[in-house]
Design an enzyme around this catalytic site. Structure first.
Site, PDB file in Angstrom:
ATOM      1  N   ASP A 206       0.829  -1.193   0.000  1.00  0.00           N
ATOM      2  CA  ASP A 206       0.000   0.000   0.000  1.00  0.00           C
ATOM      3  C   ASP A 206       0.869   1.250   0.000  1.00  0.00           C
ATOM      4  O   ASP A 206       2.092   1.188   0.135  1.00  0.00           O
ATOM      5  CB  ASP A 206      -0.978  -0.004   1.182  1.00  0.00           C
ATOM      6  CG  ASP A 206      -0.268  -0.020   2.525  1.00  0.00           C
ATOM      7  OD1 ASP A 206       0.498   0.922   2.796  1.00  0.00           O
ATOM      8  OD2 ASP A 206      -0.472  -0.967   3.308  1.00  0.00           O
ATOM      9  N   LEU A 207       0.237   2.390  -0.172  1.00  0.00           N
ATOM     10  CA  LEU A 207       0.953   3.647  -0.349  1.00  0.00           C
ATOM     11  C   LEU A 207       1.897   3.950   0.804  1.00  0.00           C
ATOM     12  O   LEU A 207       2.986   4.491   0.611  1.00  0.00           O
ATOM     13  CB  LEU A 207      -0.064   4.785  -0.508  1.00  0.00           C
ATOM     14  CG  LEU A 207       0.447   6.109  -1.077  1.00  0.00           C
ATOM     15  CD1 LEU A 207       0.928   5.920  -2.508  1.00  0.00           C
ATOM     16  CD2 LEU A 207      -0.634   7.179  -1.019  1.00  0.00           C
TER      17      LEU A 207
END
Length: 341
Positions: A206-207
């Site tokens: 994820d980011l």
């Protein structure tokens, strides 16, 4: 979600379509017999290339993690991985003609792949230790097509297609785990620059999560590394607020019920603990979205920082955030083995 590995059947199954144009030079698998072949230009060398043959990550203790892990704590030793399946056992299929008159001599292909000297490769063929597409080959005049045929030596697969590429990336926080982003955010393609091959990322982060991501155009390997049924383990270091309760590891190994079903970790370890702070190591083969964050939060420990430091036998090591490198021949061969190819 991650792009799906392309489907294929028969020989060379799972390999994504190659674009027209130049030929990439991915690292080749190292051999188990004889002197190592000279590496192609641009290929990595090192201990992975020399020690890759016949080795897997199972049962052993890989080198100490550095880089992203060291920034969180000093001298973090990786958890040993339990023994898993070895290389695929190739059964001969009598009567199958693997000879390609327009191809390259088998001993030359093996030597270029790092199996050993040309002479050593000829001896391996004559001894019946080499198979092509599951057929034992003992004749030195056999020619093969490296782009579509599969070669094993002593049951260990060799990467003989020099158009296959295997790249390790240390994804920084804030980078999108895709090869293209419609919002023009920084993505994995920006980490490796323009490539002739169409690359796929193995899993995603994820980011906010940092660490190890593999990029490759080997569809069969991509599928096996991502699918939980093949049991390829991923190791994460997570920073949470401490102290950590003593039964946290036991609960995670027993399994935690999430909204999309139960998840159990393969192993858990408290790496470091200070007032108000704890660093834990989580190893699992699940690939669900935000699975590590959701597991720890379900137990009352929201993740403050998360880094993936290992996938199968491949360790992030001291590779700096935003940087990338080609996998060595030995590392590719170890990946093949742990994926059962």
């Amino acid at each position: 979600m991650s792009p799906q590995a392309p489907r294929g059947g028969g020989r060379g199954q799972g390999r994504p379509q190659r674009p027209t144009g130049g030929r990439g030079r991915g690292p080749q698998a190292s051999g188990a017999t004889g002197k190592a072949g000279a590496p192609r230009r641009g290929q990595g060398t090192g201990k992975g290339a020399a020690q890759g043959a016949g080795k897997t990550a199972q049962g052993g203790r890989p080198a100490a993690r550095r880089g992203a892990a060291k920034r969180m704590t000093d001298q973090i030793a990786p958890a040993p991985q339990p023994p898993r399946r070895g290389p695929a056992q190739v059964k001969p299929r009598p009567g199958v003609d693997v000879h390609d008159p327009e191809g390259v001599r088998l001993q030359k292909v093996l030597a270029q792949a790092g199996a050993g000297s040309r002479r050593a490769c000829e001896e391996m063929i004559a001894a019946g230790r080499v198979t092509v597409d599951g057929e034992v080959v003992t004749e030195l005049g056999v020619r093969i097509d490296p782009t579509r045929q599969v070669v094993h030596v002593d049951g260990m697969r060799f990467t003989i297609d020099d158009e296959l590429v295997y790249i390790l990336v240390n994804k920084p926080k804030g980078v999108v785990s895709t090869m293209y982003d419609e919002q023009d955010r920084l993505n994995l393609a920006d980490m490796v620059g323009p490539r002739e091959q169409r690359l796929f990322h193995v899993g995603r982060l994820d980011l906010e999560t940092e660490g190890l991501i593999l990029l490759t155009n080997d569809g069969a390997l991509t599928h096996r590394l991502q699918h939980p049924s093949f049991g390829v383990q991923k190791t994460y270091l997570a920073e949470v607020r401490g102290p950590v309760k003593k039964d946290l590891g036991k609960n995670l190994r027993a399994g935690v019920e999430l909204e999309d079903g139960p998840v159990a970790v393969d192993s858990f370890k408290l790496v470091d603990s200070k007032p108000g702070y704890a660093l834990v190591e989580v190893v699992l083969h699940e690939g669900r979205k935000h699975v590590v964050r959701r597991l720890l939060e379900a137990e009352g420990y929201p993740v403050l920082k998360l880094v993936r430091v290992q996938m199968g036998p491949i360790v992030l090591g001291d590779l700096k955030p935003g940087k990338n490198r080609r996998l060595t021949r030995g590392e590719v061969q170890q990946l093949m083995a742990v994926a059962g190819l």
